[in-house]
Design a protein around this motif. Structure first.
Motif, short mmCIF file in Angstrom:
data_model
loop_
_atom_site.label_atom_id
_atom_site.label_comp_id
_atom_site.label_asym_id
_atom_site.label_seq_id
_atom_site.Cartn_x
_atom_site.Cartn_y
_atom_site.Cartn_z
N GLU A 158 -6.44 20.60 6.14
CA GLU A 158 -5.58 19.82 6.25
C GLU A 158 -5.89 18.31 7.21
N ARG A 159 -5.22 17.22 5.90
CA ARG A 159 -5.82 15.80 5.71
C ARG A 159 -4.84 15.29 6.74
N TYR A 160 -5.33 13.63 7.60
CA TYR A 160 -4.71 12.85 7.50
C TYR A 160 -3.31 12.12 6.94
N LYS A 161 -2.30 12.18 7.52
CA LYS A 161 -1.52 10.90 7.22
C LYS A 161 -2.06 10.23 6.15
N LYS A 162 -2.71 9.62 7.14
CA LYS A 162 -2.19 7.78 7.25
C LYS A 162 -3.74 7.60 5.98
N ASN A 176 -10.14 11.96 3.82
CA ASN A 176 -9.16 12.24 5.13
C ASN A 176 -8.95 12.83 5.32
#
Length: 235
Positions: A158-162, A176
């Protein structure tokens, strides 16, 4: 050390053992499972581990400790199957003494195998140090990425959206991440039947080593600067 190979028959037996989910069936076939699957995996782990220990002398090289068991631990999962049809070998330091350090691994299922390199027992605090290392050493990181990705491995998870602040240009998908690991898959199961898999793994892990060492630096700095001590060493 020789490698006996993991045949289609061995993988089929593991699948049947999981399907039947019976202690009686397992006990009846325990020696066959051991000789056709467990022993070859330990042989593989010993051969590969001896080579990889040059990259990290503190890596565990006892094949019994490196290879998964057939009997599953069902205490903390909704899956109540007693036995697994996949097996894996972990190439890493003791997970009890060095839990937030990198690892390399190999795993096979009935119809595919995978291998990779990543950080073990990741936490948000550890990943802050991952981003700090990328910010401070972008060229070293780019070389490590180039080496690992030339094998076909890719960063997953998973990655952070921001986007987090301070990311060097072009490194966003690595910077990220909420989870950090690179992985490659294959469905060519014939590889497992002889020393082909040994040769392939050694080639892959050689290409993974620069990333492993980059991650090792992340973990060393995290441990040093935060004073992190694993639970087992606090006693």
């Amino acid at each position: 050390m020789k490698f006996d190979g993991i045949t289609a028959e061995a993988r089929l037996l593991l699948s049947e053992n999981r399907f039947r989910d019976s202690k009686d069936f397992y006990d009846e076939n325990k020696e066959k499972i051991k000789q056709s699957a467990v022993v070859p995996m330990r042989q593989l782990a010993a051969i590969i581990g001896e080579q990889l220990s040059a990259a990290d002398p503190q890596m565990v090289t006892d094949p019994v400790k490196m290879v998964s068991r057939i009997r599953r631990d069902t205490r903390f999962t909704k899956d109540r199957h007693l036995y697994r049809e996949n097996m894996w070998a972990m190439f890493m330091r003791s997970k009890y003494d060095w839990p937030q350090y990198p690892c390399m691994w190999f795993e096979f299922t009935p119809d595919s195998y995978s291998l990779g390199v990543g950080l073990f027992m990741q936490t948000p605090a550890l990943l802050e140090y991952w981003r700090k290392a990328i910010r401070e050493n972008p060229e070293e990181f780019r070389k490590a990425v180039k080496s690992v990705e030339k094998t076909g491995a890719f960063i997953d998870g998973e990655r952070y959206k921001k986007l987090k602040e301070g990311c060097p240009d072009g490194l966003e998908k690595y910077y990220n991440c909420k989870n950090v690991y690179f992985i490659v898959y294959s469905e060519n199961m014939k590889d497992l039947e002889d020393e082909t898999i040994i040769k392939k793994l050694l080639s892959y892990y050689s290409a993974f080593t620069p990333m492993y060492k980059f991650m090792l630096g992340v973990s060393d700095r995290f441990t040093s600067e935060t004073g992190f001590v694993p639970y087992r060493r606090r006693r």
